[in-house]
Design an enzyme around this catalytic site. Structure first.
Site, PDB file in Angstrom:
ATOM      1  CB  ILE A  13      -5.148   6.481  -5.538  1.00 45.16           C
ATOM      2  CG1 ILE A  13      -4.742   5.452  -4.484  1.00 45.16           C
ATOM      3  CG2 ILE A  13      -5.741   5.764  -6.757  1.00 45.16           C
ATOM      4  CD1 ILE A  13      -5.908   4.621  -3.940  1.00 45.16           C
ATOM      5  CB  SER A  35      -8.862  18.854   2.248  1.00 50.88           C
ATOM      6  OG  SER A  35      -9.324  17.715   1.537  1.00 50.88           O
ATOM      7  CE1 TYR A 149     -12.688   5.344   3.439  1.00 49.25           C
ATOM      8  CE2 TYR A 149     -12.494   3.039   4.063  1.00 49.25           C
ATOM      9  CZ  TYR A 149     -12.292   4.053   3.146  1.00 49.25           C
ATOM     10  OH  TYR A 149     -11.707   3.767   1.936  1.00 49.25           O
ATOM     11  CB  VAL A 193       4.216  -0.107   2.414  1.00 46.95           C
ATOM     12  CG1 VAL A 193       5.569  -0.192   1.706  1.00 46.95           C
ATOM     13  CG2 VAL A 193       3.510  -1.466   2.356  1.00 46.95           C
ATOM     14  NE  ARG A 216      -6.244  -3.718   6.847  1.00 43.83           N
ATOM     15  CZ  ARG A 216      -6.637  -4.260   7.977  1.00 43.83           C
ATOM     16  NH1 ARG A 216      -6.626  -5.588   8.127  1.00 43.83           N
ATOM     17  NH2 ARG A 216      -7.030  -3.512   8.998  1.00 43.83           N
ATOM     18  NE  ARG A 273      -4.314   1.696  14.059  1.00 46.81           N
ATOM     19  CZ  ARG A 273      -3.664   2.224  13.016  1.00 46.81           C
ATOM     20  NH1 ARG A 273      -3.367   3.527  13.012  1.00 46.81           N
ATOM     21  NH2 ARG A 273      -3.316   1.488  11.992  1.00 46.81           N
TER      22      ARG A 273
END
Length: 319
Positions: A13, A35, A149, A193, A216, A273
């Site tokens: 992004i 990183s 997260y 994607v 999503r 998951r």
């Protein structure tokens, strides 16, 4: 435009935000520890006097000195640990990058009296109700975040709100849907994607976790980049950035298969998951009311990804 410090500017992004800033005539200092970002993403801009690259961890105390010395008109903070899977594998790195990195960026802005901080939040993990609100702040943040997260992105937003109350911080956080587009890295496990396009172009099966019904809100990366630039001058607080359409994994598979010219793509099934949110659908009305509009359709974005991955594959094989 003006002078901007852009953290995470060599990432997926971030590099598109850099493109948008340069296109608007801004002077940009890109800060990235590489990183996960790639210098190749920004190489074309580094020959310009209007763009400078500094390799640095945004959580490092020296970042505050860099911002003070640069005296920017805004800091756009995108440096992050950006995957749910990565956060589960190493919660410490996730918290250090997403919480301490954001706090350090905010304190740099406050200390240097920078007019605006713009940063990325997570539209997929912040809320209890996946049908998130049109009005910024009208729905509570998730009481039980689904992953490290999700927790770190929530804490970062709460820090910004606290620093606004304590020090008058001017900030806009954009809670993003699933940004997708060229330069996303399939090997990181993020970006369905790109993952599907790379696999199908290579003649490999795609892996569908669970029954493929999880959804999503996909938003093309150029629209996301435009939103970040727009936020430099607009908004205070948390806003959603999405398309307003929720698509399932199987919907995405069909679109990618069509873009690469396959009628019956090979699929491998795998268990769902843990820590993944089942459904995401964002209402971006509060930010569109400030003048931002997405310009790219999902189908156009998928074709752009397929073309990018096909070109990358050709170059890798010397075609």
């Amino acid at each position: 435009m003006r002078r901007v410090v852009l953290t995470g500017g060599a990432g997926f992004i971030g590099s598109h935000v850099l493109d948008a800033l340069v296109q608007r005539g801004a002077e940009v200092v890109v800060v990235d520890d590489l990183s996960s970002g790639r210098r190749a993403n920004i190489e074309s801009h580094l020959t310009s006097e209007r763009c400078r690259f500094v390799e640095m961890d945004v959580a490092h105390p020296g970042f505050r000195d860099l911002v003070a010395d640069t005296r920017p008109d805004a800091v756009i903070h995108l440096a992050a640990q950006s995957t749910v899977v990565g956060s589960v594998a190493d919660p410490y790195i996730d918290a250090r990058t997403n919480i301490l990195g954001t706090l350090n960026a905010a304190l740099a802005v406050i200390g240097a009296k920078v007019p605006k901080l713009v940063c990325a939040a997570s539209g997929g993990t912040l809320y209890d109700d996946y049908r998130t609100p049109a009005e910024s702040g009208s729905t509570p943040l998730a009481g039980e975040p689904p992953s490290p997260y999700g927790l770190s992105k929530r804490v970062a937003v709460e820090y910004l709100a606290l620093l606004e109350r304590l020090y008058g911080l001017s900030w806009t956080a954009l809670a993003l849907g699933n940004a997708f587009g060229p330069r996303q890295r399939p090997e990181t496990g993020a970006g369905v994607v790109s993952i599907f396009a790379e696999a199908l172009l290579g003649g490999l099966p795609v892996t569908v976790f669970g029954d493929g019904s999880s959804t999503r809100d996909f938003v093309y990366v150029a629209d996301v980049a435009d939103a970040f630039v727009h936020a430099v001058d607009h908004g205070q607080g948390l806003y959603n950035i999405g398309s307003g359409v929720s698509r399932s994994v199987l919907d995405v598979l069909r679109a990618v298969a069509e873009a690469v010219g396959l009628d019956d793509p090979p699929v491998v099934r795998a268990p769902a998951r843990p820590s993944e949110v089942e459904q995401v659908l964002l209402d971006s009305a509060a930010f569109t009311a400030l003048g931002w509009r997405p310009a790219f359709s999902f189908e156009d974005g998928v074709r752009a990804v397929a073309d990018f991955e096909a070109d990358r594959r050709s170059r890798a094989h010397g075609v």
